[in-house]
Scaffold this motif. Structure first.
Motif, PDB file in Angstrom:
ATOM      1  N   ASN A  76      -9.581 -26.138 -22.841  1.00 52.29           N
ATOM      2  CA  ASN A  76      -9.141 -26.128 -21.438  1.00 52.29           C
ATOM      3  C   ASN A  76     -10.073 -26.902 -20.523  1.00 52.29           C
ATOM      4  N   ASP A  77     -11.231 -27.319 -21.034  1.00 47.21           N
ATOM      5  CA  ASP A  77     -12.192 -28.070 -20.221  1.00 47.21           C
ATOM      6  C   ASP A  77     -12.204 -29.555 -20.539  1.00 47.21           C
ATOM      7  N   ILE A  78     -11.211 -30.033 -21.292  1.00 46.10           N
ATOM      8  CA  ILE A  78     -11.109 -31.472 -21.549  1.00 46.10           C
ATOM      9  C   ILE A  78     -10.861 -32.161 -20.215  1.00 46.10           C
ATOM     10  N   GLN A  79     -11.576 -33.245 -19.986  1.00 44.46           N
ATOM     11  CA  GLN A  79     -11.422 -33.950 -18.705  1.00 44.46           C
ATOM     12  C   GLN A  79     -11.591 -35.442 -18.880  1.00 44.46           C
ATOM     13  N   ARG A  80     -11.075 -36.184 -17.914  1.00 45.16           N
ATOM     14  CA  ARG A  80     -11.316 -37.629 -17.869  1.00 45.16           C
ATOM     15  C   ARG A  80     -12.766 -37.842 -17.502  1.00 45.16           C
ATOM     16  N   LEU A  81     -13.340 -38.888 -18.011  1.00 39.20           N
ATOM     17  CA  LEU A  81     -14.742 -39.183 -17.755  1.00 39.20           C
ATOM     18  C   LEU A  81     -14.846 -40.475 -16.965  1.00 39.20           C
TER      19      LEU A  81
ATOM     20  N   SER B  10     -14.070 -47.871 -27.222  1.00 43.15           N
ATOM     21  CA  SER B  10     -13.812 -49.304 -27.259  1.00 43.15           C
ATOM     22  C   SER B  10     -13.564 -49.857 -25.857  1.00 43.15           C
ATOM     23  N   GLU B  11     -13.396 -48.962 -24.902  1.00 42.73           N
ATOM     24  CA  GLU B  11     -13.254 -49.363 -23.503  1.00 42.73           C
ATOM     25  C   GLU B  11     -13.736 -48.214 -22.630  1.00 42.73           C
ATOM     26  N   GLU B  12     -14.129 -48.512 -21.413  1.00 36.37           N
ATOM     27  CA  GLU B  12     -14.679 -47.483 -20.532  1.00 36.37           C
ATOM     28  C   GLU B  12     -13.664 -46.922 -19.553  1.00 36.37           C
ATOM     29  N   GLU B  13     -12.457 -47.456 -19.523  1.00 38.84           N
ATOM     30  CA  GLU B  13     -11.482 -47.042 -18.515  1.00 38.84           C
ATOM     31  C   GLU B  13     -10.758 -45.744 -18.866  1.00 38.84           C
ATOM     32  N   ASN B  14     -10.478 -45.506 -20.105  1.00 37.72           N
ATOM     33  CA  ASN B  14      -9.646 -44.366 -20.498  1.00 37.72           C
ATOM     34  C   ASN B  14     -10.432 -43.355 -21.315  1.00 37.72           C
ATOM     35  N   LEU B  15     -11.569 -42.950 -20.798  1.00 44.47           N
ATOM     36  CA  LEU B  15     -12.426 -42.016 -21.520  1.00 44.47           C
ATOM     37  C   LEU B  15     -12.053 -40.573 -21.225  1.00 44.47           C
ATOM     38  N   VAL B  16     -12.127 -39.753 -22.264  1.00 39.60           N
ATOM     39  CA  VAL B  16     -12.004 -38.309 -22.093  1.00 39.60           C
ATOM     40  C   VAL B  16     -13.229 -37.658 -22.727  1.00 39.60           C
ATOM     41  N   MET B  17     -13.599 -36.518 -22.168  1.00 40.37           N
ATOM     42  CA  MET B  17     -14.722 -35.761 -22.696  1.00 40.37           C
ATOM     43  C   MET B  17     -14.212 -34.407 -23.156  1.00 40.37           C
TER      44      MET B  17
END
Length: 170
Positions: free
Chosen positions: A94-99, A139-146
């Motif tokens: 539940n704490d997955i988020q965009r980075l 592979s890219e910094e735009e669509n990161l999730v943590m």
């Protein structure tokens, strides 16, 4: 039914990095083959370089086929060399988020401790600016999730469709 999320494919810069690396390895193999090294040195060098050539070729091939799979009871990360499976009980789902490193600079990658770092592709274990550990496939910094875990590290991934993961996990 498991949910499958494709990781972002390699960028053109990372494709060229891999191609350059493979060309250098082939060039070294050719140079050593035709050199006047002692026979045992030549055999060992060619063997090690051939192994590296196959390993990086497989990494290049497999990187575009990497995926995150979230099943009923487990999270599976299917990536080259570092595939992992975690019980969902150890993942803070539940704490997955965009980075976004502009808003959270303390989560930037500080140093690589075990992995592959090339132009446009990061894979392996890293230390973050806040001194925490993270497993990274980027592979890219735009669509990161943590994805936080209860094991004392975070998983940072670049996904093709990060919003699809975020919407389905909420």
């Amino acid at each position: 039914m498991p949910q499958v999320y494709a990781l972002a494919p390699l960028t053109p810069a990372s494709h060229w990095s891999f191609i350059a690396l493979l060309a250098v390895l082939v060039g070294l193999l050719t140079f050593i083959y035709f050199s006047t090294l002692p026979q045992i040195s030549k055999i060992v060098s060619i063997g090690l370089l051939t192994l590296m050539l196959f390993a990086f070729s497989w990494l290049f091939f497999k990187a575009d086929d990497s995926k995150l799979i979230i099943g009923e009871n487990k999270l599976i990360l299917d990536v080259p060399f570092y595939a992992m499976t975690l019980p969902l009980a150890e993942v803070e789902i539940n704490d997955i988020q965009r980075l976004d490193w502009q808003r959270e600079p303390d989560l930037k990658l500080e140093s690589r401790h075990n992995g592959v770092g090339m132009s446009g592709y990061q894979l392996g274990w890293f230390r973050l600016s806040n001194n925490q550990k993270a497993f990274v496939v980027m592979s890219e910094e735009e669509n990161l999730v943590m994805i936080p875990t209860l094991r004392g590290y975070r998983i940072i991934l670049s996904l093709q469709e990060p919003d699809k993961l975020l919407n389905q996990q909420r």
